[in-house]
Structure formats: structure tokens, C-alpha cells
Design a protein around this motif. Sequence first.
Motif, PDB file in Angstrom:
ATOM      1  N   ARG A  66      76.571  -1.949  10.086  1.00 58.85           N
ATOM      2  CA  ARG A  66      77.636  -1.020   9.690  1.00 58.85           C
ATOM      3  C   ARG A  66      77.232   0.347  10.262  1.00 58.85           C
ATOM      4  NH1 ARG A  66      79.770  -2.135   3.595  1.00 58.85           N
ATOM      5  NH2 ARG A  66      80.733  -0.122   4.036  1.00 58.85           N
ATOM      6  N   SER A  67      76.649   1.212   9.423  1.00 53.95           N
ATOM      7  CA  SER A  67      76.335   2.555   9.938  1.00 53.95           C
ATOM      8  C   SER A  67      74.892   2.708  10.393  1.00 53.95           C
ATOM      9  CB  SER A  67      76.647   3.603   8.865  1.00 53.95           C
ATOM     10  OG  SER A  67      78.040   3.761   8.738  1.00 53.95           O
ATOM     11  N   ASN A 116      89.330  -1.421   8.346  1.00 55.03           N
ATOM     12  CA  ASN A 116      89.093  -0.590   7.151  1.00 55.03           C
ATOM     13  C   ASN A 116      90.071   0.588   7.070  1.00 55.03           C
ATOM     14  OD1 ASN A 116      88.042   1.243   9.014  1.00 55.03           O
ATOM     15  ND2 ASN A 116      85.905   0.728   8.588  1.00 55.03           N
ATOM     16  N   ARG A 120      84.025  12.016  11.161  1.00 56.02           N
ATOM     17  CA  ARG A 120      82.576  12.143  11.304  1.00 56.02           C
ATOM     18  C   ARG A 120      82.218  13.602  11.104  1.00 56.02           C
ATOM     19  NH1 ARG A 120      82.348   7.558  10.584  1.00 56.02           N
ATOM     20  NH2 ARG A 120      81.499   5.890  11.877  1.00 56.02           N
ATOM     21  N   HIS A 134      80.326   9.361   2.103  1.00 57.44           N
ATOM     22  CA  HIS A 134      80.754   8.424   3.160  1.00 57.44           C
ATOM     23  C   HIS A 134      81.354   7.151   2.545  1.00 57.44           C
ATOM     24  CE1 HIS A 134      79.782   6.203   7.222  1.00 57.44           C
ATOM     25  NE2 HIS A 134      81.056   6.473   7.069  1.00 57.44           N
ATOM     26  N   ALA A 189      85.144   3.577   3.925  1.00 58.20           N
ATOM     27  CA  ALA A 189      85.338   2.137   4.136  1.00 58.20           C
ATOM     28  C   ALA A 189      84.785   1.317   2.977  1.00 58.20           C
ATOM     29  CB  ALA A 189      84.663   1.723   5.439  1.00 58.20           C
ATOM     30  N   SER A 190      84.390   2.005   1.907  1.00 57.24           N
ATOM     31  CA  SER A 190      83.708   1.291   0.828  1.00 57.24           C
ATOM     32  C   SER A 190      84.681   0.763  -0.228  1.00 57.24           C
ATOM     33  CB  SER A 190      82.647   2.196   0.200  1.00 57.24           C
ATOM     34  OG  SER A 190      81.626   2.421   1.137  1.00 57.24           O
ATOM     35  N   ARG A 222      79.717  -4.114  15.203  1.00 61.38           N
ATOM     36  CA  ARG A 222      79.787  -3.073  14.190  1.00 61.38           C
ATOM     37  C   ARG A 222      80.908  -3.493  13.227  1.00 61.38           C
ATOM     38  NH1 ARG A 222      80.573   0.470  10.231  1.00 61.38           N
ATOM     39  NH2 ARG A 222      80.248   2.636  10.763  1.00 61.38           N
ATOM     40  N   ALA A 223      80.555  -3.822  12.003  1.00 57.71           N
ATOM     41  CA  ALA A 223      81.573  -4.159  11.007  1.00 57.71           C
ATOM     42  C   ALA A 223      82.176  -2.843  10.521  1.00 57.71           C
ATOM     43  CB  ALA A 223      80.957  -4.954   9.861  1.00 57.71           C
ATOM     44  N   GLY A 224      83.082  -2.302  11.321  1.00 61.66           N
ATOM     45  CA  GLY A 224      83.668  -0.998  11.034  1.00 61.66           C
ATOM     46  C   GLY A 224      84.269  -0.442  12.302  1.00 61.66           C
ATOM     47  N   ALA A 225      84.680   0.835  12.250  1.00 67.70           N
ATOM     48  CA  ALA A 225      85.410   1.418  13.389  1.00 67.70           C
ATOM     49  C   ALA A 225      84.505   2.190  14.346  1.00 67.70           C
ATOM     50  CB  ALA A 225      86.508   2.328  12.863  1.00 67.70           C
ATOM     51  N   GLY A 226      83.765   3.161  13.823  1.00 65.40           N
ATOM     52  CA  GLY A 226      83.015   4.074  14.686  1.00 65.40           C
ATOM     53  C   GLY A 226      81.776   3.411  15.254  1.00 65.40           C
TER      54      GLY A 226
HETATM   55  O1  LIG Z   1      83.959   2.201  10.059  1.00 64.61           O
HETATM   56  C1  LIG Z   1      83.471   3.338  10.173  1.00 64.61           C
HETATM   57  O2  LIG Z   1      83.527   4.012  11.218  1.00 64.61           O
HETATM   58  C2  LIG Z   1      82.770   3.942   9.034  1.00 64.61           C
HETATM   59  O3  LIG Z   1      82.414   5.083   9.065  1.00 64.61           O
HETATM   60  C3  LIG Z   1      82.467   3.085   7.869  1.00 64.61           C
HETATM   61  O4  LIG Z   1      81.083   3.132   7.684  1.00 64.61           O
HETATM   62  P1  LIG Z   1      80.368   2.062   6.714  1.00 64.61           P
HETATM   63  O5  LIG Z   1      80.696   0.710   7.261  1.00 64.61           O
HETATM   64  O6  LIG Z   1      80.921   2.294   5.350  1.00 64.61           O
HETATM   65  O7  LIG Z   1      78.912   2.390   6.819  1.00 64.61           O
END
Ligand SMILES: O=C(O)C(=O)COP(=O)(O)O
Length: 392
Positions: free
Chosen positions: A42-43, A87, A235, A276, A279-280, A60-64
Amino acid sequence: MTHKQFRVQTLNAISGAGLSRFPDELYDVGTAPEDPHALLVRSAKLHDTPIPESVLAVARAGAGTNNIPVDALTERGIPVFNTPGANANAVKELVLAGLFLASRNLFHAALFARDLPGDDAEIAKAVEAGKKQFVGFELPGRTLGVIGLGAIGVKVANAALGLGLRVIGFDPAISVEHAWHLSADVERADSMEDVFRRADILTVHVPLIEATRGLVSTQRLALMKDTAVLLNFARSEIVDTEAVVAALDEGTLGGYVCDFPSTLVDRHPKCMALPHLGASTKEAERNCAIMAVDELRGFLEDGQVHNSVNFPEAVMARTPGTHRFVIVNRNVPNMVGQVSTIVAQHGQNIAGLLNKSRGDLAVTLVDVEGEISPTILDELRAIDGVLSARGI
Ligand SMILES: O=C(O)C(=O)COP(=O)(O)O
Ligand SMILES: NC(=O)C1=CN([C@@H]2O[C@H](COP(=O)(O)OP(=O)(O)OC[C@H]3O[C@@H](n4cnc5c(N)ncnc54)[C@H](O)[C@@H]3O)[C@@H](O)[C@H]2O)C=CC1
């Protein structure tokens, strides 16, 4: 201990809804498997973490993906996957919460109420005397500026219209897909500066890349209304936090709500920072984990590339009874020619072929009717410009 075919290292807690999709007979999944074939994060920051030679893919289970050394991995021929949109609803809901926290001063009001001394009668008296310091404003008719109209920005913009806000958006590279989902009532701003000038509330939803680092700068803050509220759930580094605090202290900015605590914003009377949390939610964690696991499985088991941030989309259905070469090569002339010559020299008939490129890189999938021998793989790897070749 016998090794299973694939080993996946998780560097953050990943939802079991995703992890359970790795078939037990094929995968070892853990926090420290030997010679992992894939990393799932994730991060977790990977910039200073050595990435083993055995790694074939990173998800990356997420976007950034700013926590991942994407350029270095591209050079090594390793795809990086993310989970577009998985997310986005969770972030949208938190942004709306941030909007309400700011417009009604809820965070500081709740702290005030929590700390009131005395018995119930004294508390009731203090409430009535103190509440005037928390008078807020209503949303209908105010202008929300949205910078970045991707998965999150579009959802925020559309939801804000439903709250009666006027919405202006800016994204010079909006995708066709996202444009389809954006309400026609969202006004297209002429420039980023136009959004800063006109917004009562401004929210940023862009990735952290060199072009967006410090995007909310002293110069742009100077364009904003003195009462404007800035929301940052993208961010921390997209905003020049020192410039924001200076503007808040000078009274040229009304408030700052973000998802990124720091020494500058924590305890500042005009800031609210959440840990942060964008996405939680159970749903987002589940969606991201499922998508990331499916992407990794597609690449490890079939060489398919879907939702990569550095590789071309490359999806070709498997033909039963064939084996597949998965080749990552530089995007230069005659790669397919050299690959098919080697395959033909080994008497192999090609049943399917896909060659997709993105920038300097290409993925070539070749399905053959015969067996894949180590000799062919060695010859393919020896082609100038081939970064990796494997058979499955
Ligand atoms: O998906 C993203 O870019 C996030 O910032 C989510 O971060 P996380 O997966 O909650 O650590
Ligand atoms: N707080 C949290 O927990 C979370 C934060 N995020 C952050 O939000 C970011 C955006 O996420 P998504 O909307 O899912 O990504 P996305 O990729 O769908 O959308 C990003 C949009 O920003 C646009 N953009 C890029 N540079 C721009 C610029 N200079 N000016 C205007 N627009 C620009 C792109 O064209 C794209 O449409 C992520 O990269 C991540 O950093 C994402 C999820 C959770």
C-alpha cells in the motif's frame, strides 16, 4: 520445504478478500518469503528498499505510486500495477467530510465541547456563551474548485453539485473515460489560476509527480480569497505547507484541511489533519486488494498486463495446449522479427502473438504449440534490447 510456483511478499497489511484469491497450491504469500516473484504494497516506501533480482512485478493496492521507484523498475523491465478507482469513493466521502468539518468548524467545536469543565448546568451555559466562535457557512451557491478530474476528482465534483455548490474543474489531461462520468454542470476552468481565484473551497486530486510537487504555491495562494478553504487529500508534497501556514497566519487564507499531519499543521488553529485515512474503509481496502491480486496473478500466470503505470496494456487470451513466452523489450525496430526467427529456428509454430508498446518499452507475448526450452529462453534473453524473457 518445497517452494510453490510463485512467492509474493506483502509490505503492508492487505485485505484478506484479496489475498484469498491467490490459489494456495500455486502461491506462498507472506511478509518475508525467500526470493519473491512479486511485491504487494500500500503506502510502504520502496525507494530505499533493495528490490530482489527475483521480483517480476510490483502491485500497489491503491492509487498513488509515488512510494515506488517506478523509473528504476521500468529500466529493469518490471511492471508496476495500481488499482485505478478502487478507493475513489472512500476518498470522495472523506473529502466531503473535510468540507463539512471546515464549513461548520466542527473539529475545533468538538474539541471545545469535549473540554468544557463543570456540571451539566455549567456546561450548558458555556455552550451557549461559546458557540458563536464556531459560526460556519452553508454550501449552496459557494464555488468548489477541483484540480485533477480523475477517479476521485470526478466523484468529488459530481457530489458537490448535489450539495448545491457551483463547481469548476481543471484537468488538462482528463481521460475520455473520466470525462464521460463528469457532470455537464461542472464548469471547465480556463486555467489552474482561474480555479485558485474563484474558489471558496479548493480541493486537489492530482498524483504526486515532479510537475505537481508544490502545485499549491505562495504565488497561487496569493490569488485565493482570504476566506477560502483548501482541502488536500492527495499528497502532502503537492501543497507548500509553509506557504499555507504563512497565508493562514496572515489572514489571506481561511483554513486548511488535509490527510497528512505534520509539525506545521498539527495544532494550528486554522488546520485540521487526518491520519491519511482517505482509503481506509473496509470497502476500499477490499476493492484495492482484489484488483491488485488479480493484476499480479494475470501477469505472473499469463504475462497479461492490465492497469500498469509503466507498461503497455497487453492482454491476450490463452489458447489451450500452448505455452507462452513473456518478453519485455525495448521499443526498437525488429524485436518481433528476431523473436519469431528464434522461435521458428527451434521448430516452434506460433499460435498467437501480441506486441504492445508504451514509450521506450514493449511487451511481446508469443504462444507456441511446443515446449519451452531453457535454450530458447537463453537465446531470447541474448537479443540486444530484451530486458527479460520467461516461459509459462
Ligand atoms: O491509494 C492511495 O494513493 C493512498 O494514498 C491510499 O493509501 P493507503 O493504501 O491507505 O496506504
Ligand atoms: N488520501 C488518500 O488516502 C488517498 C490519496 N490519493 C491520492 O489522490 C491522487 C489521485 O487519485 P485518483 O483520482 O484515483 O487518480 P487518477 O489518476 O484517476 O486522477 C488523477 C488526475 O489528475 C490529473 N492531473 C495530473 N496532473 C495534473 C495537473 N498538473 N493539473 C491538473 N490535473 C492533473 C490527471 O490528468 C488525472 O485525470 C493519487 O495519485 C493519490 O496521490 C488516492 C487515494 C487515496
